[in-house]
Motif scaffolding. Structure first.
Motif, short mmCIF file in Angstrom:
data_model
loop_
_atom_site.label_atom_id
_atom_site.label_comp_id
_atom_site.label_asym_id
_atom_site.label_seq_id
_atom_site.Cartn_x
_atom_site.Cartn_y
_atom_site.Cartn_z
N ALA A 84 0.85 -1.19 0.00
CA ALA A 84 0.00 0.00 0.00
C ALA A 84 0.88 1.24 0.00
CB ALA A 84 -0.93 0.02 1.21
N THR A 85 0.44 2.29 -0.69
CA THR A 85 1.18 3.54 -0.76
C THR A 85 0.35 4.66 -0.16
OG1 THR A 85 0.27 4.25 -2.87
CG2 THR A 85 2.16 2.77 -2.95
N PHE A 86 1.06 5.74 0.23
CA PHE A 86 0.36 6.98 0.57
C PHE A 86 1.35 8.13 0.56
CE2 PHE A 86 2.11 6.00 4.67
CZ PHE A 86 2.21 7.19 5.34
N PHE A 87 0.84 9.35 0.34
CA PHE A 87 1.62 10.57 0.38
C PHE A 87 1.38 11.30 1.68
CE2 PHE A 87 1.74 10.65 -4.37
CZ PHE A 87 3.10 10.85 -4.51
N ARG A 88 2.36 12.08 2.10
CA ARG A 88 2.14 13.06 3.16
C ARG A 88 3.16 14.18 3.00
NH1 ARG A 88 4.35 10.82 9.00
NH2 ARG A 88 6.56 10.94 8.56
N MET A 89 2.87 15.31 3.62
CA MET A 89 3.78 16.44 3.58
C MET A 89 4.86 16.23 4.62
SD MET A 89 4.86 19.34 2.47
CE MET A 89 3.59 20.19 1.56
N GLY A 90 6.13 16.20 4.19
CA GLY A 90 7.25 16.04 5.10
C GLY A 90 7.92 17.35 5.41
N ALA A 91 9.06 17.30 6.10
CA ALA A 91 9.77 18.51 6.52
C ALA A 91 10.34 19.27 5.32
CB ALA A 91 10.89 18.14 7.50
N ASN A 92 10.74 18.53 4.26
CA ASN A 92 11.39 19.17 3.12
C ASN A 92 10.63 18.95 1.82
OD1 ASN A 92 13.71 20.04 4.67
ND2 ASN A 92 14.32 17.88 4.68
N GLY A 93 9.37 18.67 1.91
CA GLY A 93 8.59 18.42 0.71
C GLY A 93 7.67 17.24 0.92
N TYR A 94 7.21 16.68 -0.18
CA TYR A 94 6.29 15.55 -0.09
C TYR A 94 7.07 14.24 0.07
CZ TYR A 94 2.31 18.43 -1.22
OH TYR A 94 1.32 19.37 -1.17
N GLU A 95 6.45 13.29 0.76
CA GLU A 95 7.06 11.99 0.98
C GLU A 95 6.09 10.91 0.51
OE1 GLU A 95 9.60 13.19 5.00
OE2 GLU A 95 7.72 12.08 5.16
N LEU A 96 6.62 9.94 -0.22
CA LEU A 96 5.83 8.83 -0.71
C LEU A 96 6.26 7.57 0.05
CD1 LEU A 96 3.86 7.53 -2.72
CD2 LEU A 96 5.76 7.32 -4.34
N TYR A 97 5.30 6.93 0.70
CA TYR A 97 5.58 5.76 1.51
C TYR A 97 4.99 4.51 0.87
CZ TYR A 97 7.12 8.56 5.51
OH TYR A 97 7.81 9.39 6.34
N VAL A 98 5.64 3.39 1.09
CA VAL A 98 5.12 2.07 0.71
C VAL A 98 5.32 1.14 1.89
CG1 VAL A 98 5.23 0.15 -0.90
CG2 VAL A 98 5.82 2.46 -1.68
N ARG A 99 4.28 0.41 2.24
CA ARG A 99 4.39 -0.58 3.31
C ARG A 99 3.89 -1.93 2.80
NH1 ARG A 99 3.13 1.57 9.06
NH2 ARG A 99 5.05 2.62 8.49
N TYR A 100 4.48 -3.01 3.32
CA TYR A 100 4.22 -4.35 2.81
C TYR A 100 3.48 -5.20 3.83
CZ TYR A 100 7.77 -3.05 -0.63
OH TYR A 100 8.46 -2.42 -1.62
N MET A 101 2.67 -6.13 3.31
CA MET A 101 1.87 -7.01 4.15
C MET A 101 1.95 -8.43 3.60
SD MET A 101 -2.18 -6.51 4.93
CE MET A 101 -3.22 -7.83 5.52
N GLN A 102 2.24 -9.40 4.44
CA GLN A 102 2.36 -10.78 4.02
C GLN A 102 0.99 -11.41 3.77
OE1 GLN A 102 6.46 -11.65 6.55
NE2 GLN A 102 4.57 -12.61 7.17
N ALA A 103 1.00 -12.60 3.17
CA ALA A 103 -0.24 -13.28 2.84
C ALA A 103 -1.08 -13.60 4.06
CB ALA A 103 0.06 -14.56 2.06
N ASP A 104 -0.41 -13.81 5.22
CA ASP A 104 -1.16 -14.14 6.44
C ASP A 104 -1.64 -12.91 7.19
OD1 ASP A 104 1.20 -13.13 7.40
OD2 ASP A 104 1.77 -14.89 8.56
N GLY A 105 -1.41 -11.72 6.63
CA GLY A 105 -1.87 -10.49 7.27
C GLY A 105 -0.83 -9.79 8.10
N ALA A 106 0.34 -10.42 8.32
CA ALA A 106 1.38 -9.79 9.12
C ALA A 106 2.08 -8.69 8.31
CB ALA A 106 2.40 -10.84 9.58
N VAL A 107 2.43 -7.59 8.98
CA VAL A 107 3.13 -6.48 8.33
C VAL A 107 4.62 -6.81 8.26
CG1 VAL A 107 3.67 -4.03 8.41
CG2 VAL A 107 1.42 -4.84 9.15
N ARG A 108 5.18 -6.75 7.08
CA ARG A 108 6.62 -7.02 6.92
C ARG A 108 7.41 -5.85 7.49
NH1 ARG A 108 8.12 -8.15 0.92
NH2 ARG A 108 10.16 -8.37 1.90
N ASP A 109 8.59 -6.17 7.98
CA ASP A 109 9.46 -5.16 8.57
C ASP A 109 10.22 -4.42 7.47
OD1 ASP A 109 10.69 -3.63 10.48
OD2 ASP A 109 12.24 -5.12 10.92
N LEU A 110 9.48 -3.89 6.51
CA LEU A 110 10.05 -3.12 5.41
C LEU A 110 9.17 -1.91 5.18
CD1 LEU A 110 10.83 -5.89 2.75
CD2 LEU A 110 12.50 -4.66 4.12
N GLU A 111 9.77 -0.79 4.88
CA GLU A 111 8.98 0.39 4.53
C GLU A 111 9.81 1.26 3.60
OE1 GLU A 111 7.92 4.24 6.89
OE2 GLU A 111 6.38 2.74 7.33
#
Length: 743
Positions: A502-529
């Motif tokens: 999943a992705t999302f934007f937000r306003m950061g300290a120096n401009g816009y920031e684009l985030y991506v977060r990962y989710m495994q097949a069993d619903g657990a959030v992967r330790d990656l961003e």
């Protein structure tokens, strides 16, 4: 220091008493100056006595009293009303010496005050010199327990000239009360008892409060019924009353609960359950026409009441007994409320002009698939592996401004409803936004949604993902992917291999920031961003996940100086790291206005709405450009439309159907023109009407590939259609079918 009399001292005392000549022996009880003068026993206190005897009956042997200096013939040597035996204590080898002056208590009277300082001799370590220090006098004469013995407490005393009764001052004791009144778990009057007014036999008892059934109980009693069960009566914060320790569990009245803790079910305490909804209530619908099916505006109830008899709301016409889900067909009427216009027993219009297919046109009006009492928005569509598909939408508000929550409808490959979920999240403080659907590798689907809440002046948004099976059953609990108290937007939910991203934007300290977060097949959030910092105004994110775990991200950069928008792309590897610098996408002669991305074999395709800065034309091109697995363009763009100056495009969607053929839909809402579609089929590029030619505006819509075609979902409510969410399914031959939400 206590004076200790050891056995060796007693033995020495006995040995010093020598025998008298036989002709001068005195009997027991006779006077003597030494043991020599005694015919029997030993000389103790100038009397011939049996050393193991107890002349005065005070529990001490004569021999021990001789050693202690007490009178063996008087039970209370110091005449203070306490026998010698009691004052010596249990350990005769270490007799009690309270003031530590070397004199045991048995020979120091607690009734005498030799130096007239108000301290009796038994407590006074210095009987010859009066004590004048107020603090020392306080320690010797005044209360020392409870608040008076607490750290930092100062107790003083003063003695009148000539001795007598001292006056104690407790002004230096912070919590002292002469007559204890507070309930604070402190011995305020320093009498060795704590909060005695509130305990058994006291004057204050629990008044019940939200636990009325417990009124009359006292400190320490068990208390609490219903939600407050399992508490204890304790001191209240005002320190002047009692409260049940579990009273804070009380809350708003709720179904199947006793939230006011009075021992009575909450449902029995509401005179009008329709006017006063309880927490945990559910929507019950009225059966206004007596056909046993519910419909119309619901009431939130704990159980059926009055005309509100069922949780079902599939009766599409609540005041016509002929129309309900089990009714027989009526010409020109969707009598069984399934929105299926091709039922075997319904003479109806199937949406085409072929009179040889068994259906004849009798003027049937398309029906909305949304909750009939709401004003929906934000549809999203996704196809499933089994040929079915899912539509999700915001159910909007009713006429009385009650938010209805989110809705999900799961369709089979045959176009029948397998599951309808309604009112999701209706209890949330703020309406949810940016709902997204994504297929799961195992055949089900995932639903992502934002939920907002306000605490004080802080607005917080949480993005959660709920997994469902292919037939619409929830799989586990929702997983929270994002949570923040700043503006978040531009969410995209997409599959990556067997998992999700999943992705999302937000306003950061120096401009816009684009985030991506990962989710495994069993619903657990992967330790990656993944996080990309963007220096310009950015938006319109798109994302694609691939089976190798890589992710393609696309977004728009807007140059505030040149007033130009550039679309950029970057690919992330399986560890969420960019594989190269972002690159820009450009088309010959055209400027990209809006884009979307779709899978195209091993690569991907960019679908676009583009224009030229010439004349007053609204747009000039609609098409797609394919890229290979290394993100390199494959030839020139393929145009569905070129040099088209009609309308004023408001929005567009595009993609490939199940056969790999391209399609796109454009809304000309700004010009109040009908929504238009283009399809690259076997006969070349053809134009079709995704909604209705007579419906002037379609602002809110979505589409997705399903089977060998695609499904178009749109919100309408204009001149030809009542307010609602409508569906049309297009096969390869572009035959439109209105779809049924039949249960």
């Amino acid at each position: 220091m206590k004076r200790i009399i050891h056995a060796s001292i007693l033995a020495l005392a006995v040995a010093s008493l020598t025998a008298c000549p036989d002709d001068k022996k005195r009997p027991l009880g006779g006077s003597c100056g030494s043991t020599d003068e005694c015919a029997e026993g030993v000389c103790i206190a100038n009397l011939c006595l049996d050393p193991e005897g107890d002349e005065d009956g005070d529990g001490l042997t004569n021999q021990l009293e001789g050693a202690l200096g007490t009178d063996p013939t008087v039970a209370d040597t110091d005449s203070d009303g306490v026998s010698d035996g009691d004052e010596v204590g249990q350990n005769v080898a270490s007799p009690v010496d309270t003031d530590g002056d070397g004199k045991v208590d048995a020979v120091e009277s607690n009734a005498n005050d030799a130096d007239k300082d108000c301290v009796n001799d038994q407590l006074d370590p210095d009987d010859a010199n009066p004590e004048v220090d107020p603090a020392k006098l306080g320690r010797l004469l005044c209360k020392k327990v409870g608040a008076c013995g607490a750290e930092g407490a100062v107790v003083t005393a003063s003695c009148p000239n000539g001795g007598g009764v001292a006056t104690c001052s407790y002004s230096g004791v912070a919590e002292y009360e002469e007559d204890e009144a507070r309930c604070d778990s402190v011995d305020n009057d320093c009498d060795g008892e704590t909060d005695e007014r509130y305990a058994t036999g006291g004057a204050v008892t629990f008044d019940g409060g939200p636990n009325a059934a417990d009124a009359g109980k006292v400190l320490g009693d068990t208390c609490g019924a219903g939600a407050c069960a399992g508490g204890r009566v304790v001191c209240a914060v005002d320190r002047a009353s009692l409260v049940c320790s579990s009273s804070d569990r009380a809350g708003p009245l709720a179904c199947a609960s006793d939230m006011n803790c009075n021992g009575t079910p909450d449902e029995n305490e509401v005179a009008d359950p329709i006017a006063t909804p309880l927490a945990q209530c559910e929507s019950y619908y009225p059966d206004g026409d007596g056909d046993t099916w519910g419909g119309g505006e619901p009431a939130c109830l704990c159980s059926a009441s009055g005309k509100y008899v069922t949780k079902d709301h599939s009766d599409c016409v609540a005041d016509d007994v002929r129309i309900h889900p089990s009714a027989s067909g009526l010409c020109g009427v969707d009598a069984d409320c399934d929105l299926q216009l091709v039922d075997a027993d319904e003479p109806c219009d199937d949406g085409n002009t072929d009179e040889a297919d068994g259906c004849h046109n009798c003027g049937v009006t398309p029906k909305a698939v949304s909750n009939p009492i709401s004003y929906p928005s934000g549809p999203t569509v996704v196809g499933l592996k089994d040929g079915g598909f899912v539509v999700a939408y915001d159910e909007g508000y009713t006429a009385n401004e009650r938010w209805q929550g989110r809705g999900i409808i799961v369709y089979t490959a045959a176009g029948k409803v397998a599951k309808r979920l309604s009112g999701l999240g209706a209890e949330d403080a703020l309406w949810s936004a940016d709902a997204q659907l994504a297929p799961l590798a195992e055949g089900g689907f995932a639903y992502g949604y934002w939920v907002g809440s306000i605490v004080g002046e802080t607005e917080t948004w949480t993005y959660s993902v709920q997994r469902y099976s292919a037939d619409g059953e929830p799989q586990g609990e929702p997983t929270t992917l994002f949570e923040n108290d700043v503006a978040l937007y531009g969410t995209r939910l997409f599959p990556i291999g067997t998992g999700l991203g999943a992705t999302f934007f937000r306003m950061g300290a120096n401009g816009y920031e684009l985030y991506v977060r990962y989710m495994q097949a069993d619903g657990a959030v992967r330790d990656l961003e993944a996080q990309l910092s963007l220096s310009t105004f950015s938006g319109n994110p798109e994302a694609l996940g691939f089976d190798d775990g890589t992710v393609l991200l696309l977004w728009s950069d807007y140059d505030l100086q040149l007033y130009e928008t550039t679309y950029k792309v970057v690919r992330l590897d399986a560890n969420a790291k960019p594989t190269s610098d972002p690159f820009a996408i450009a088309l010959p002669e055209f400027s990209l206005r809006k884009v979307s991305v779709a899978h195209d074999g091993a690569g991907w395709a960019l679908f676009f709405l583009a224009d030229r800065y010439e004349g007053e034309a609204s747009f000039n091109a609609l098409g797609h450009l394919s890229f290979d697995g290394q993100d390199k363009p494959l030839g020139d763009p393929a145009y569905l439309v070129t040099d088209d100056s009609e309308g004023c495009p408001y929005d567009f969607v595009g993609g490939f159907d199940g056969g790999g053929r391209a399609w796109a839909v454009v809304s000309d809402g700004e010009c109040q023109s009908p929504t238009r579609g283009w399809y690259a089929g076997a006969d070349g590029i053809v134009t079709f009407s995704p909604a209705l030619e007579s419906e002037p505006r379609t602002y809110d819509f979505a589409a997705g590939p399903v089977g060998d075609g695609f499904v178009f979902a749109f919100v309408a409510g204009g001149e030809s259609l009542p307010q609602g969410l409508y569906l049309r399914r297009f096969a390869a031959e572009l035959t439109p079918k209105y779809l049924p939400p039949s249960e």
